[in-house]
Write a protein that holds these residues in place. Structure first.
Motif, PDB file in Angstrom:
ATOM      1  N   LEU A 138       0.887  -1.321   0.118  1.00 36.99           N
ATOM      2  CA  LEU A 138      -0.033  -0.019  -0.023  1.00 36.99           C
ATOM      3  C   LEU A 138       0.846   1.354   0.162  1.00 36.99           C
ATOM      4  O   LEU A 138       0.695   2.052  -0.864  1.00 36.99           O
ATOM      5  N   LEU A 139       1.824   1.245   0.765  1.00 39.48           N
ATOM      6  CA  LEU A 139       2.650   2.515   0.772  1.00 39.48           C
ATOM      7  C   LEU A 139       3.586   2.565  -0.397  1.00 39.48           C
ATOM      8  O   LEU A 139       3.821   3.653  -0.997  1.00 39.48           O
ATOM      9  N   ALA A 140       3.902   1.462  -0.947  1.00 43.64           N
ATOM     10  CA  ALA A 140       4.769   1.531  -2.301  1.00 43.64           C
ATOM     11  C   ALA A 140       3.882   1.905  -3.471  1.00 43.64           C
ATOM     12  O   ALA A 140       4.346   2.620  -4.321  1.00 43.64           O
ATOM     13  N   GLU A 141       2.618   1.766  -3.298  1.00 44.18           N
ATOM     14  CA  GLU A 141       1.662   2.218  -4.621  1.00 44.18           C
ATOM     15  C   GLU A 141       0.993   3.611  -4.503  1.00 44.18           C
ATOM     16  O   GLU A 141       0.680   4.126  -5.442  1.00 44.18           O
ATOM     17  N   VAL A 142       0.758   3.737  -3.230  1.00 44.36           N
ATOM     18  CA  VAL A 142       0.020   5.354  -3.005  1.00 44.36           C
ATOM     19  C   VAL A 142       1.007   6.143  -2.412  1.00 44.36           C
ATOM     20  O   VAL A 142       1.515   6.208  -1.395  1.00 44.36           O
ATOM     21  N   ARG A 143       1.489   6.970  -3.447  1.00 45.65           N
ATOM     22  CA  ARG A 143       2.535   7.921  -3.136  1.00 45.65           C
ATOM     23  C   ARG A 143       2.185   8.968  -1.879  1.00 45.65           C
ATOM     24  O   ARG A 143       3.151   9.213  -0.988  1.00 45.65           O
ATOM     25  N   PRO A 144       0.959   9.708  -1.772  1.00 44.82           N
ATOM     26  CA  PRO A 144       0.899  10.599  -0.630  1.00 44.82           C
ATOM     27  C   PRO A 144       0.807   9.926   0.763  1.00 44.82           C
ATOM     28  O   PRO A 144       1.557  10.311   1.610  1.00 44.82           O
ATOM     29  N   VAL A 199       9.551  -2.843  -4.675  1.00 51.17           N
ATOM     30  CA  VAL A 199       8.780  -2.213  -5.762  1.00 51.17           C
ATOM     31  C   VAL A 199       9.381  -1.201  -6.334  1.00 51.17           C
ATOM     32  O   VAL A 199       9.301  -0.939  -7.497  1.00 51.17           O
ATOM     33  N   ASP A 200      10.408  -0.267  -5.774  1.00 52.54           N
ATOM     34  CA  ASP A 200      10.997   0.942  -6.415  1.00 52.54           C
ATOM     35  C   ASP A 200      12.020   0.498  -7.735  1.00 52.54           C
ATOM     36  O   ASP A 200      12.132   1.297  -8.646  1.00 52.54           O
ATOM     37  N   GLN A 201      12.412  -0.810  -7.640  1.00 52.49           N
ATOM     38  CA  GLN A 201      13.088  -1.442  -8.637  1.00 52.49           C
ATOM     39  C   GLN A 201      12.462  -2.004  -9.574  1.00 52.49           C
ATOM     40  O   GLN A 201      13.082  -2.607 -10.679  1.00 52.49           O
ATOM     41  N   VAL A 202      11.265  -1.925  -9.516  1.00 49.53           N
ATOM     42  CA  VAL A 202      10.362  -2.672 -10.895  1.00 49.53           C
ATOM     43  C   VAL A 202      10.672  -1.798 -11.979  1.00 49.53           C
ATOM     44  O   VAL A 202      10.123  -0.823 -12.151  1.00 49.53           O
ATOM     45  N   PRO A 203      10.939  -2.449 -13.146  1.00 53.39           N
ATOM     46  CA  PRO A 203      11.032  -1.511 -14.527  1.00 53.39           C
ATOM     47  C   PRO A 203       9.619  -1.103 -14.818  1.00 53.39           C
ATOM     48  O   PRO A 203       8.833  -2.114 -14.677  1.00 53.39           O
ATOM     49  N   PRO A 204       9.534   0.153 -15.101  1.00 51.11           N
ATOM     50  CA  PRO A 204       8.259   0.453 -15.590  1.00 51.11           C
ATOM     51  C   PRO A 204       7.674  -0.013 -16.730  1.00 51.11           C
ATOM     52  O   PRO A 204       6.601  -0.162 -17.136  1.00 51.11           O
ATOM     53  N   GLN A 205       8.489  -0.944 -17.548  1.00 53.06           N
ATOM     54  CA  GLN A 205       8.051  -1.383 -18.903  1.00 53.06           C
ATOM     55  C   GLN A 205       7.050  -2.694 -18.246  1.00 53.06           C
ATOM     56  O   GLN A 205       6.174  -3.073 -19.204  1.00 53.06           O
ATOM     57  N   LEU A 206       7.370  -3.221 -17.035  1.00 53.79           N
ATOM     58  CA  LEU A 206       6.508  -4.164 -16.667  1.00 53.79           C
ATOM     59  C   LEU A 206       5.024  -3.766 -16.432  1.00 53.79           C
ATOM     60  O   LEU A 206       3.980  -4.432 -16.572  1.00 53.79           O
ATOM     61  N   ARG A 207       4.989  -2.720 -15.995  1.00 52.92           N
ATOM     62  CA  ARG A 207       3.553  -2.020 -15.664  1.00 52.92           C
ATOM     63  C   ARG A 207       2.833  -1.849 -16.878  1.00 52.92           C
ATOM     64  O   ARG A 207       1.746  -2.046 -16.886  1.00 52.92           O
ATOM     65  N   ARG A 208       3.622  -1.349 -18.060  1.00 53.50           N
ATOM     66  CA  ARG A 208       3.127  -1.051 -19.119  1.00 53.50           C
ATOM     67  C   ARG A 208       2.576  -2.294 -19.784  1.00 53.50           C
ATOM     68  O   ARG A 208       1.508  -2.333 -20.495  1.00 53.50           O
ATOM     69  N   VAL A 209       3.315  -3.366 -19.728  1.00 56.16           N
ATOM     70  CA  VAL A 209       2.912  -4.467 -20.317  1.00 56.16           C
ATOM     71  C   VAL A 209       1.536  -5.059 -19.633  1.00 56.16           C
ATOM     72  O   VAL A 209       0.738  -5.438 -20.375  1.00 56.16           O
ATOM     73  N   GLY A 210       1.519  -4.929 -18.358  1.00 53.65           N
ATOM     74  CA  GLY A 210       0.309  -5.007 -17.495  1.00 53.65           C
ATOM     75  C   GLY A 210      -0.953  -4.280 -18.127  1.00 53.65           C
ATOM     76  O   GLY A 210      -1.938  -5.104 -18.323  1.00 53.65           O
ATOM     77  N   THR A 211      -0.617  -3.358 -18.244  1.00 51.63           N
ATOM     78  CA  THR A 211      -1.686  -2.416 -18.809  1.00 51.63           C
ATOM     79  C   THR A 211      -2.353  -2.895 -20.225  1.00 51.63           C
ATOM     80  O   THR A 211      -3.448  -2.712 -20.540  1.00 51.63           O
ATOM     81  N   VAL A 212      -1.074  -3.082 -21.130  1.00 52.77           N
ATOM     82  CA  VAL A 212      -1.623  -3.575 -22.418  1.00 52.77           C
ATOM     83  C   VAL A 212      -2.288  -4.912 -22.251  1.00 52.77           C
ATOM     84  O   VAL A 212      -3.208  -5.083 -23.013  1.00 52.77           O
ATOM     85  N   LEU A 213      -1.912  -5.655 -21.256  1.00 51.44           N
ATOM     86  CA  LEU A 213      -2.697  -6.926 -21.190  1.00 51.44           C
ATOM     87  C   LEU A 213      -4.084  -6.836 -20.409  1.00 51.44           C
ATOM     88  O   LEU A 213      -4.696  -8.216 -20.214  1.00 51.44           O
ATOM     89  N   GLN A 220      -2.465  -5.599 -11.243  1.00 51.08           N
ATOM     90  CA  GLN A 220      -1.095  -5.304 -11.648  1.00 51.08           C
ATOM     91  C   GLN A 220      -0.248  -5.126 -10.262  1.00 51.08           C
ATOM     92  O   GLN A 220       1.104  -5.592 -10.267  1.00 51.08           O
ATOM     93  N   ALA A 221      -0.583  -4.810  -8.942  1.00 47.28           N
ATOM     94  CA  ALA A 221      -0.058  -4.998  -7.679  1.00 47.28           C
ATOM     95  C   ALA A 221       0.305  -6.284  -7.338  1.00 47.28           C
ATOM     96  O   ALA A 221       1.334  -6.626  -6.854  1.00 47.28           O
ATOM     97  N   THR A 222      -0.606  -7.246  -7.596  1.00 44.18           N
ATOM     98  CA  THR A 222      -0.401  -8.652  -6.883  1.00 44.18           C
ATOM     99  C   THR A 222       0.185  -9.561  -8.023  1.00 44.18           C
ATOM    100  O   THR A 222       0.999 -10.749  -7.763  1.00 44.18           O
ATOM    101  N   ARG A 223       0.044  -9.283  -9.241  1.00 41.32           N
ATOM    102  CA  ARG A 223       0.440 -10.449 -10.392  1.00 41.32           C
ATOM    103  C   ARG A 223       1.680 -10.137 -11.100  1.00 41.32           C
ATOM    104  O   ARG A 223       2.355 -10.733 -11.546  1.00 41.32           O
ATOM    105  N   ILE A 224       1.912  -8.588 -10.966  1.00 44.03           N
ATOM    106  CA  ILE A 224       2.956  -8.100 -11.722  1.00 44.03           C
ATOM    107  C   ILE A 224       3.942  -7.436 -10.871  1.00 44.03           C
ATOM    108  O   ILE A 224       5.286  -7.808 -10.792  1.00 44.03           O
ATOM    109  N   VAL A 225       3.641  -6.431 -10.083  1.00 40.46           N
ATOM    110  CA  VAL A 225       4.721  -5.870  -9.149  1.00 40.46           C
ATOM    111  C   VAL A 225       5.044  -6.498  -8.223  1.00 40.46           C
ATOM    112  O   VAL A 225       6.455  -6.548  -7.915  1.00 40.46           O
TER     113      VAL A 225
END
Length: 318
Positions: A138-144, A199-213, A220-225
């Motif tokens: 939760l802290l890694a995904e919610v920046r505020p 989580v900070d070291q996860v490449p942003p490309q993986l998140r984009r692939v998850g969005t495309v899929l 995204q948080a549980t299956r990719i990140v």
């Protein structure tokens, strides 16, 4: 003309799935089976050509060097005692410590202390994982929220967990709740910070692939990140176990009596009150041995398997 042959591969699957999205601008609906197939295919591509060693050889490579080093230390210790001949109550030899082990075993104190401390350590660590994992994600995904709570979590990690013992005694009395509270305060911050770092070291490309899929925020948080952040998360778990074990010993040494059972910390304190240095050293060695055993039996194989699946472990070396 014969139909063009197709070969199922991660690259072709990704191209087939991503192509409609690139053309139409919409994310296609993709099943969980295709996501799993893509991930397993990439893992196979990374590890192609590597041959895993035999299980016995891998175990021997990890166990034999520490055993040889311990044997050398014991021989040097015994030689010092035989040559210098110090007072046994100030510098007991290995045989004196072994005799203390035997005495504790015959009285049943050793089995009771090990069982009590291991039960507390494992249960407290599992609770810390159950609390720290969703909190860290939760802290890694919610920046505020991370900016507000992150510094406090880091401060709690720096704070020695033994400082919580007096407050825990006042809140919960001399009960097992005091011990578990100290364990949680020592382990949870390490688990949270380890997961955030991963989580900070996860490449942003993986998140984009998850969005495309077509993966949603939760997927995204549980299956990719989370799988991608596994190295940092595992490091946080290892550090969390170390902190929980240290916190447990501190709590058992200070909080004695009441309904608190007899653990290794209480055994250590009891030997100190009796001025039994051989018993003190025997308990310290036992606490150290349990920590090393957990590292070799639990975290070591998990870490090697993770590195091998990611193509970062060649042969049996780690």
């Amino acid at each position: 003309m014969p139909p063009e042959s197709t070969v199922a591969s991660p690259g072709s699957s990704l191209a087939r799935i991503a192509s409609p999205a690139a053309e139409s601008g919409t994310a296609p609906a993709v099943s969980d089976a295709e996501l799993r197939s893509l991930a397993s295919g990439l893992d196979r591509l990374q590890t192609t050509g590597e041959r895993s060693p035999g299980r016995l050889r891998a175990i021997a490579a990890g166990v034999v060097p520490p055993l040889v080093f311990v044997a050398v230390l014991l021989v040097a210790w015994q030689l010092y005692v035989a040559i210098a001949q110090p007072r046994p109550d100030i510098a007991p030899g290995p045989l004196d410590v072994l005799s203390a082990f035997g005495t504790a075993w015959d009285s049943g104190r050793l089995q009771l202390a090990v069982g009590t401390s291991l039960e507390r350590g494992v249960v407290g660590f599992l609770i810390a994982i159950a609390v720290g994992t969703p909190l860290g994600l939760l802290l890694a995904e919610v920046r505020p929220l991370r900016r507000a709570v992150g510094p406090i979590v880091s401060g709690l990690q720096v704070l020695p967990s033994v400082a919580w013992v007096p407050a825990a005694i006042i809140w919960f009395g001399l009960s097992d709740a005091t011990v578990y509270f100290v364990i949680l305060m020592g382990a949870i911050p390490s688990i949270v910070n380890g997961l955030i770092s991963g989580v900070d070291q996860v490449p942003p490309q993986l998140r984009r692939v998850g969005t495309v899929l077509g993966a949603g925020a939760f997927a995204q948080a549980t299956r990719i990140v989370l799988p991608a952040a596994l190295p940092g998360y595992l490091a946080g778990l290892k550090q969390g176990w170390a902190f929980s074990w240290r916190s447990l010993m501190a709590a058992e040494i200070i909080a004695m009596g009441g309904t608190i059972g007899f653990g290794l910390g209480a055994m250590l304190q009891q030997n100190r009150e009796l001025a039994d240095l051989a018993g003190v050293l025997a308990t310290i060695i036992l606490i150290l041995a349990i920590g090393i055993l957990v590292e070799l039996v639990v975290f070591g194989p998990v870490e090697r398997r993770m590195l091998r699946r990611r193509g970062l472990l060649v042969g049996g070396t780690a």
